[in-house]
Structures are given as C-alpha cells and as structure tokens.
Write a protein that holds these residues in place. Structure first.
Motif, PDB file in Angstrom:
ATOM      1  N   ASP A 142       0.740  -1.151  -0.046  1.00 53.27           N
ATOM      2  CA  ASP A 142       0.082   0.036   0.056  1.00 53.27           C
ATOM      3  C   ASP A 142       0.786   1.405  -0.118  1.00 53.27           C
ATOM      4  OD1 ASP A 142       1.012  -0.426   2.582  1.00 53.27           O
ATOM      5  OD2 ASP A 142      -0.792   0.282   3.564  1.00 53.27           O
ATOM      6  N   ARG A 180      -6.079   7.530  -4.642  1.00 50.05           N
ATOM      7  CA  ARG A 180      -6.548   6.306  -4.422  1.00 50.05           C
ATOM      8  C   ARG A 180      -7.855   6.539  -3.508  1.00 50.05           C
ATOM      9  NH1 ARG A 180      -2.312   2.771  -0.764  1.00 50.05           N
ATOM     10  NH2 ARG A 180      -3.597   3.870   0.853  1.00 50.05           N
ATOM     11  N   SER A 187      -8.700   5.421   3.296  1.00 48.12           N
ATOM     12  CA  SER A 187      -7.574   4.797   2.563  1.00 48.12           C
ATOM     13  C   SER A 187      -6.834   5.720   1.733  1.00 48.12           C
ATOM     14  CB  SER A 187      -7.771   3.485   2.006  1.00 48.12           C
ATOM     15  OG  SER A 187      -8.125   2.610   3.026  1.00 48.12           O
ATOM     16  N   LYS A 399      -8.349  -9.343   2.870  1.00 43.73           N
ATOM     17  CA  LYS A 399      -8.181  -8.460   3.861  1.00 43.73           C
ATOM     18  C   LYS A 399      -7.305  -9.043   5.097  1.00 43.73           C
ATOM     19  CE  LYS A 399      -8.640  -4.555   6.459  1.00 43.73           C
ATOM     20  NZ  LYS A 399      -8.080  -3.214   6.245  1.00 43.73           N
ATOM     21  N   ASP A 405     -10.007  -0.884   9.005  1.00 42.44           N
ATOM     22  CA  ASP A 405     -10.594  -0.190   7.717  1.00 42.44           C
ATOM     23  C   ASP A 405     -10.370   1.308   7.684  1.00 42.44           C
ATOM     24  OD1 ASP A 405     -11.288  -2.843   6.662  1.00 42.44           O
ATOM     25  OD2 ASP A 405     -13.226  -2.614   7.650  1.00 42.44           O
ATOM     26  N   ALA A 431      -6.583   3.299   8.917  1.00 42.39           N
ATOM     27  CA  ALA A 431      -6.762   2.387   8.115  1.00 42.39           C
ATOM     28  C   ALA A 431      -5.328   1.224   7.814  1.00 42.39           C
ATOM     29  CB  ALA A 431      -7.120   2.712   6.905  1.00 42.39           C
ATOM     30  N   GLY A 432      -5.364   0.101   7.777  1.00 41.74           N
ATOM     31  CA  GLY A 432      -4.113  -0.613   7.704  1.00 41.74           C
ATOM     32  C   GLY A 432      -3.702  -1.034   8.956  1.00 41.74           C
TER      33      GLY A 432
HETATM   34  C1  BGC Z   1      -5.759   0.261   4.128  1.00 40.55           C
HETATM   35  C2  BGC Z   1      -4.276  -0.306   3.775  1.00 40.55           C
HETATM   36  C3  BGC Z   1      -3.889  -1.598   4.208  1.00 40.55           C
HETATM   37  C4  BGC Z   1      -5.119  -2.468   3.835  1.00 40.55           C
HETATM   38  C5  BGC Z   1      -5.135  -3.869   4.348  1.00 40.55           C
HETATM   39  C6  BGC Z   1      -6.616  -0.747   3.570  1.00 40.55           C
HETATM   40  O1  BGC Z   1      -7.998  -0.265   3.983  1.00 40.55           O
HETATM   41  O2  BGC Z   1      -5.811   1.592   3.619  1.00 40.55           O
HETATM   42  O3  BGC Z   1      -3.375   0.714   4.369  1.00 40.55           O
HETATM   43  O4  BGC Z   1      -2.768  -2.249   3.828  1.00 40.55           O
HETATM   44  O5  BGC Z   1      -6.348  -2.071   4.167  1.00 40.55           O
HETATM   45  O6  BGC Z   1      -5.179  -3.958   5.724  1.00 40.55           O
END
Ligand code: BGC
Length: 450
Positions: A142, A180, A187, A399, A405, A431-432
């Motif tokens: 990402d 994005r 995100s 995911k 999220d 997120a992430g």
């Molecule tokens: C996030 C990413 C992350 C991905 C998987 C997305 O919602 O923006 O940063 O790598 O989810 O968790």
C-alpha cells in the motif's frame, strides 16, 4: 497542492527527539503524533502514510528516490522487460493458477497475529487467535516503501520451495494508484495526480516487477487495486473519482502489462454484490472491465476478477440479508454468476477469487454500503480451492483480518463518516493498522469456529 504543503508543515511538528523505543507494530510518527519516534531493536520506524508511521520488523526499507529517474510526463515508460515471463513463455498455465501450489504465509501478518494473541488473557481465545497465523492472507503493498520487502518475501518462498520440494505461491495486493480511494477518505494514498502521482505509480510497479523477476520459481498471484475501477462504474459524480478516471485506467493498464510480462497471475478488483451487483451497474461494470482488459492487450496472465475484497458478504448466503432487498444478486455467487457471462461476451472470459476473510457472520449491517469495521463480524470460510463453482478459482482471505478499515477519530484528516456509523466498531485506529479489539471479535465470532 495546498493540502500537501500544509501536511508537510504539520509533519515538521513531529518531535525529532526520542526517549523510549516503541514496540513492534506500534505507531512511531505521522501528522499529529506526539509520542516516541524510535523503535525497539530489530524494528524500523517506517512511513505508511502521512498520518501513520509504524515500527516494522527488519532494516529500514529504502525511501530514497528510485534508481531510475522518472520521466517528466505521464506517458507510460517503455517496458524494460522483454515481454516474456521468467520462465521464458508468455503462456500461463491452463486452468486454475492456485492448483498444485502451497500458499506462502506472510510473516508480516503472522507477527501481527502472534503479538495480538499475546495480549489475550483467556487461554481458549488465545489458542484460537494463534491459529489465524497459519491461515494465508494477501500482503498489501500500500506504499512504495514496502516494495523492497517483496524481494525478501519471494526469497523466503523460493528457499522454502527448494528445501521442501513444494511449489510456492505468494499472494499480493497492488494498491497505490494516485488519488486512491477516491470516493472515501479512510484509505487515501501517498500519491496524488496533481503531484506527479502517475509517474510515481509507474515507478512503484517497476519496483515490484524488479523484485518478481528475480524469483522465477515462485508463483505470484496479485489482486489489482481494490475499489478503483468499481469507483469508476458508480462514483464519477464524485469530483476526485472523475478527476482520477484517466489516471486509474492508464495506471492499471501499465500494471497489467508489466506484471503480465513477469508472469504474475492477476485478478482485478471488482467490488462486491452490493456495489456492482445491482442490475443497473452490472452491464456498465462488465463493459468497463472488458474494455480495460482489451485495452491492455488481453494479457494472458490476467485471470479474472476478485470480489468482496475487505467486505462482509457471504459467497453463498443461506437467505438474503434484508439489507439486500431489491438486488437479486444478494451474495457473491449470484453476483459472479450474473457478471461472468457479460464479461465473456465482452471478450474477457474471467475467473474469480472471493474474499471470505471477514464473512463468517451475516446480517450484521444496517445498510449494505456499510464497509468500515462492521461490528459483530467474524472470520469466515478458510481459503480453499473447493469453491463449488467452476468460475471461482479460490476462496481467499485478502483483507488481513485485524487490520483496520479506517479510523473512528473524527478529528483525523482520514476520518470517513462510515467509520463513525453505529454499526462500525468504535475506537478504531488508522486504516491498515492493527485493531486489537476488532481482531478479538473476529476470532470469537469465527464461523467456522477456529
Ligand atoms: C488500508 C491499507 C491496508 C489494507 C489492508 C486498507 O484499508 O488502506 O493501508 O494495507 O487495508 O489492511
């Protein structure tokens, strides 16, 4: 541009001094961060985005400018590959690319899960949580800074393959288009179209390709750019999406061509039943995906589409969730069965993979469009090639369950209102990043049970 400038100014407020090192996976910087900016030994503070720097295992990934200088315009660079994949053929295997391969387990996710299990005091739940570390997920690229880690992963998969005599498959998500996540905020990515983002994206793809080329014995399966093309089907009324339309298409075509040249099996993200599965969206979706596929030269390694990425729909629902009312494609199998013929007649004979990582519990959303950390979700069906459909190559976990999220912090610049809904879990980080409480619920509600 104005936004980037003010972000830079804010970034400079991140304290440069350090008192104590942050543990693995903890935050170590980003806009608004006032805590420590160093990491424990063996971890490096890595920028994931402007708002979140995280302590990641290993040595510092390169954040210096790429070795190749970027072209001055957004004309796709001339491919540097010879047009053949590493095995010297442009012909992919016939049939399901997962068949006969062992899916490599990403240590990044396994480490997140093990650290999370360590925080669970109940012995039964802890044991269940630990089992998740052995379930394959996709690894998301990402940010461009993570590209070098792909080489590390492939080297490991290659070594494991040689040691065991098995053939290994590494699952990745390509996720760094400029502008994005154009219809949401959670995100937002690192590249903007206004700031040469498309050229930066070409470079990001080139960096992934350079790693993949080095390990011809490892098979790579990639999901291409979650949400992007689906947003072009339904969200062109959003200025950021209409503004991104050309860059999304050009960038995606570049990714498909370059990854095809090194033999990466690809599935383009295609939203889910509750997004493109509505009858008004099916035909425009089929047209967009087949046209893009043809515009990319019908790359033979583009196997098809990925659905339900990071979403909560069942592959086969026992009965329609009331929120699906009005859409006869109330689960992923109905959506896929409806979309596939339209794609085939458009010249794209697509096969599918379906994310079921967080689909264990159904009927938990107030509206079908709710996507952010939905409360009550559980880990879903385990990855398998026994999909019950000749159109579906694999049930997968795309995911990584437990990664957030989107933040529920209303003062964050990446706050999206979906993450503040009453069916979204509270106290959610960016997120992430890891969301411990959410992970624990996924474990508890897993169906089948862990
Ligand atoms: C996030 C990413 C992350 C991905 C998987 C997305 O919602 O923006 O940063 O790598 O989810 O968790």
């Amino acid at each position: 541009m104005l936004k980037s400038a003010s972000l830079l100014a804010l970034l400079s407020l991140v304290p440069a001094f350090v008192n104590a090192a942050q543990p693995l996976y903890a935050q170590c910087g980003g806009i608004g961060w006032s805590g420590d900016t160093s990491c424990v030994s063996g971890a490096v503070c890595t920028k994931l985005n402007d708002y979140y720097f995280q302590c990641l295992a290993g040595s510092a990934p390169s954040t210096s400018p790429p070795a190749t200088s970027l072209p001055p315009t957004s004309v796709p660079p001339t491919p540097t590959t010879t047009g053949t994949n590493p095995t010297g053929t442009t012909t992919p295997v016939a049939g399901n690319p997962f068949t006969g391969y062992t899916i490599w387990l990403t240590p990044y996710y396994a480490d997140e899960v093990k650290a999370a299990a360590g925080l669970i005091s109940d012995a039964t739940q802890k044991a269940k949580a630990l089992k998740v570390a052995d379930i394959p997920t996709f690894t998301w690229f990402d940010v461009v800074a993570k590209a070098p880690t792909l080489g590390t992963y492939l080297a490991d998969a290659s070594a494991k393959g040689k040691a065991s005599g098995q053939k290994y498959l590494v699952q990745i998500v390509v996720y760094d288009l400029p502008d994005r996540d154009c219809a949401a905020l959670a995100s937002n990515g690192e590249f903007s179209i206004a700031n040469d983002g498309l050229n930066k994206y070409y470079n990001y793809i080139d960096q992934l390709v350079a790693q993949i080329k080095k390990y011809p014995d490892v098979r790579v399966v990639a999901v291409i750019e979650p949400d992007s093309l689906a947003n072009l089907v339904t969200n062109l009324n959003v200025a950021k999406c209409s503004g991104a339309q050309a860059a999304y298409k050009t960038g995606t075509i570049y990714a498909l061509k370059q990854l095809n040249a090194v033999g990466v099996y690809m599935y383009l993200d295609a939203g889910h039943a509750g997004w493109l599965g509505w009858s008004a969206n099916l035909s425009p979706a089929a047209q967009l995906y087949s046209q893009l596929y043809k515009d990319a030269g019908s790359p033979p390694f583009v196997r098809g589409l990925a659905t339900n990425v990071a979403n909560y729909n069942a592959l086969t629902a026992s009965s329609p969730d009331p929120i699906t009312q009005g859409n006869s494609n109330y689960d992923e199998i109905h959506y896929i069965n409806a979309l596939a013929p339209a794609l085939t007649s458009g010249g794209f004979p697509a096969h599918f993979i379906v994310d079921q990582g967080r689909s264990g519990v159904q009927n938990i959303r107030q509206e079908w469009g709710d996507w952010c950390n939905v409360k009550g979700a559980g880990f879903g069906a385990r990855p398998t090639l026994n999909t019950g459909s000749s159109l579906i190559d694999a049930i997968v976990w795309i995911k990584p369950g437990g990664e957030c999220d989107g933040t529920s912090n209303t003062s964050s610049p990446r706050y999206d209102a979906h993450c503040g809904l009453s069916d979204a879990a509270p106290n959610a980080p960016e997120a992430g990043t890891w969301f411990q409480a959410y992970f624990e619920t996924l474990v508890k509600n897993a169906n089948p049970a862990l």
